[in-house]
Design a protein around this motif. Structure first.
Motif, short mmCIF file in Angstrom:
data_model
loop_
_atom_site.label_atom_id
_atom_site.label_comp_id
_atom_site.label_asym_id
_atom_site.label_seq_id
_atom_site.Cartn_x
_atom_site.Cartn_y
_atom_site.Cartn_z
N LYS A 105 -0.11 -2.44 -8.98
CA LYS A 105 -0.61 -3.31 -8.56
C LYS A 105 -1.60 -3.16 -6.87
CE LYS A 105 0.74 -5.19 -12.21
NZ LYS A 105 0.34 -5.93 -13.01
N PHE A 106 -2.36 -4.09 -6.72
CA PHE A 106 -3.19 -3.51 -5.60
C PHE A 106 -3.09 -4.96 -4.64
CE2 PHE A 106 -5.12 0.53 -6.29
CZ PHE A 106 -4.68 0.50 -7.87
N LEU A 107 -2.45 -5.11 -3.98
CA LEU A 107 -2.99 -6.07 -2.57
C LEU A 107 -4.48 -6.43 -1.71
CD1 LEU A 107 -1.37 -9.03 -2.19
CD2 LEU A 107 -1.13 -7.58 0.08
N PHE A 108 -5.39 -6.37 -1.56
CA PHE A 108 -5.85 -6.59 -0.42
C PHE A 108 -5.77 -6.44 0.46
CE2 PHE A 108 -9.59 -4.17 -2.94
CZ PHE A 108 -8.96 -4.38 -3.99
N THR A 109 -5.99 -6.17 1.59
CA THR A 109 -6.09 -6.59 3.34
C THR A 109 -7.41 -5.67 3.99
OG1 THR A 109 -4.69 -4.54 4.59
CG2 THR A 109 -3.67 -6.82 3.19
N ASP A 110 -7.48 -6.60 5.55
CA ASP A 110 -9.16 -6.02 5.78
C ASP A 110 -8.79 -4.43 7.15
OD1 ASP A 110 -8.04 -7.77 7.46
OD2 ASP A 110 -9.46 -9.07 6.74
N ASN A 111 -7.49 -4.47 6.85
CA ASN A 111 -7.41 -3.17 8.12
C ASN A 111 -6.51 -2.59 8.08
OD1 ASN A 111 -5.38 -3.86 10.39
ND2 ASN A 111 -7.07 -5.44 9.98
N ALA A 118 1.71 -5.65 5.63
CA ALA A 118 1.78 -6.63 4.03
C ALA A 118 3.26 -6.35 3.23
CB ALA A 118 0.68 -6.90 3.53
N ALA A 119 3.04 -4.75 2.64
CA ALA A 119 4.31 -3.83 2.49
C ALA A 119 5.68 -3.47 3.01
CB ALA A 119 3.96 -2.27 2.95
N MET A 120 5.47 -3.85 4.34
CA MET A 120 6.71 -4.00 4.97
C MET A 120 7.26 -5.63 4.79
SD MET A 120 6.35 -3.16 8.93
CE MET A 120 8.13 -3.55 9.64
N LYS A 121 6.62 -6.34 4.55
CA LYS A 121 6.77 -8.20 4.10
C LYS A 121 7.27 -8.73 2.29
CE LYS A 121 4.78 -11.81 5.63
NZ LYS A 121 3.94 -12.50 5.57
N HIS A 314 1.22 -13.96 1.29
CA HIS A 314 0.23 -13.10 2.12
C HIS A 314 -1.72 -13.42 2.25
CE1 HIS A 314 0.63 -10.04 5.13
NE2 HIS A 314 -0.50 -9.49 4.25
N SER A 315 -1.95 -13.48 2.95
CA SER A 315 -3.70 -13.06 2.71
C SER A 315 -4.66 -13.12 3.92
CB SER A 315 -3.62 -15.20 2.16
OG SER A 315 -3.68 -16.22 2.66
N HIS A 316 -5.28 -12.38 3.16
CA HIS A 316 -6.45 -12.67 4.72
C HIS A 316 -7.54 -12.94 4.51
CE1 HIS A 316 -3.91 -9.71 7.19
NE2 HIS A 316 -3.18 -9.75 6.38
N THR A 317 -8.39 -13.77 5.19
CA THR A 317 -9.88 -14.11 4.07
C THR A 317 -10.77 -13.29 4.03
OG1 THR A 317 -9.64 -15.63 7.02
CG2 THR A 317 -11.25 -15.36 5.63
#
Ligand SMILES: *Cc1c(COP(=O)(O)O)cnc(C)c1O
Length: 446
Positions: A105-111, A118-121, A314-317
């Motif tokens: 299951k993949f959650l994208f972020t930008d850095n 994100a992993a901690m939350k 949790h989101s990043h633009t």
């Protein structure tokens, strides 16, 4: 006004004392190809640190360039809530076959740092939603590095980066991690039983009831000075996490995509974390993108009717940016079709041996350690006592300035000089680079 003056007028560079730039002004890069950067005056630099460990397959790789060019004329970006696109879907499909088992299951972020956050939350909220709200804390290794944002900096253990901010950071359970060069048990990393895991074991026994996750960089603690530790330590960590019902977050931001000789460092230990964080080499070093990848079990704890309030908000633009995904897809294709890892693994022992031949006998070279194509030279004031240099002397930095003059980017970590070149580095490039390294060490240390 020339570019250097304008740069100094406007730009606050990362991880820099800007006053140092009075003496060493910014090098203005015009273009790059493969291992090499070319400045505006045409001077050539071997980028042996892969531009902060992200450039995986050489600069301006023709295949990745084309993939991004093709994508940009189709779709540059789109909101990633409710919308999706083939580059992201295909990337996750491919990666799910390559990652350690169970990471689907993949959650994208930008850095990288934001993937850690994100992993901690995610781990925190998982425990909150599965009847273990008392599990709120994090465990991490001494001298760990997980990024610069407040959560990531909290789990990091390199005082240089975090000391000043302590009052604003989370209270972490810090475990004395492996330090194989200065082993507390007088063992060697190739033959030990990871005796030093005793400190972690004790911390688990004392604190696990209140801990949601243990975060670690598998096998290589990068910013600590490319400290390399044995897979057995990681195995023991996985076992303890299972025993004490603590998530294991593997920060493979630096070690992923072949840097350690296997696709992921966890593969050396044959373990799967509960969450893996990826970035840097993910896009070949082209575009900022990161992933926090987790298991069906964790995902399921967030899956419920909307009214239950269990979603991961949790989101990043720039989540799932198509250009970055297109680069990442091409990276995976190249790794496979051009047998990159196989070739890198043939070249790695050659590179390491050249370094040993050139520098192992040097009176100030304490250790030359390597894994994959990563090679680190730890400089010490006294070889027999392993006494470091006074950090105020900035020995590593003095050598760095000399290597730059000779066209090699050997940006150190304190007094550890290291090579973390693109996997595509050629044998023919190696002797000259090592020669420069040796000459510059000698110029500074006699
Ligand atoms: C670089 C790095 C990070 C942070 O990634 P950024 O993209 O710089 O925020 C986190 N963990 C490790 C191990 C890294 O090497």
């Amino acid at each position: 006004m020339d570019l250097v003056q304008k740069d100094l007028q406007h730009i606050w560079h990362p991880c820099s004392q800007m006053k140092d730039y009075e003496e060493l002004p910014p090098i203005i890069i015009d273009h790059a190809k493969g291992l090499y950067l070319y400045d505006v005056d045409g001077k050539k630099y071997a980028d042996v640190v892969s531009s902060w460990w992200c450039n995986l397959l050489g600069h301006c790789n023709p295949r990745i360039n084309n993939a991004v060019k093709n994508q940009i004329d189709k779709l540059e970006h789109v909101i990633f809530a409710n919308f999706s696109h083939a580059p992201a879907i295909n990337l996750c499909d491919s990666l799910s076959r390559l990652l350690p088992k169970g990471l689907t299951k993949f959650l994208f972020t930008d850095n990288g740092s934001s993937a850690i956050e994100a992993a901690m939350k995610m781990s925190f909220q998982y425990h909150y939603q599965t009847g273990q709200p008392q599990k709120t804390r994090f465990m991490a290794l001494s001298d760990a590095y997980h990024g610069e944002t407040v959560g990531a900096l909290s789990v990091g253990g390199v005082d240089l980066y975090s000391q000043i901010y302590k009052p604003m950071l989370l209270d972490i359970i810090r475990v004395d991690g492996p330090d194989c060069y200065r082993c507390r048990y007088n063992q060697h990393r190739d033959s030990c039983q990871a005796q030093c895991f005793a400190d972690a074991e004790a911390a688990f026994a004392e604190h696990a009831d209140t801990v949601c996750a243990f975060i670690a960089e598998p096998l290589v603690q990068g910013a600590a000075g490319m400290r390399i530790y044995p897979p057995l330590y990681l195995k023991k960590l996985r076992e303890a996490c299972d025993k004490y019902k603590v998530h294991l977050i593997a920060d493979e931001i630096a070690t992923g995509f072949g840097r350690t000789g296997k696709l992921f460092a966890c593969d050396h230990a044959g373990i799967s974390p509960d969450i893996i964080c990826l970035s840097k080499g993910l896009t070949g070093g082209y575009l900022p993108m990161a992933l926090a990848v987790t298991t069906q079990t964790i995902y399921d704890a967030f899956y419920a009717d909307y009214g239950e309030g269990k979603a991961f908000l949790h989101s990043h633009t720039y989540s799932g940016n198509p250009l970055a995904c297109s680069a990442a897809n091409e990276v995976l294709a190249i790794l496979k079709e051009e047998q990159i890892l196989e070739k890198a693994n043939e070249n790695a022992p050659y590179f390491h041996q050249l370094l040993l031949d050139s520098l192992a006998d040097h009176p100030h070279v304490g250790e030359i350690r390597s894994i994959g194509l990563i090679n680190a030279i730890e400089l010490v004031a006294d070889k027999s006592s392993k006494q470091p240099f006074d950090s105020g002397k900035r020995i590593g930095y003095q050598i760095y300035k000399k290597t730059l003059a000779k066209g090699v980017v050997l940006r150190p970590l304190g007094d550890v000089l290291y090579f973390n070149p693109p996997l595509t580095i050629k044998r023919a490039d190696m002797p000259a680079i090592i020669q420069v390294c040796r000459e510059c060490i000698n110029e500074i240390l006699g």
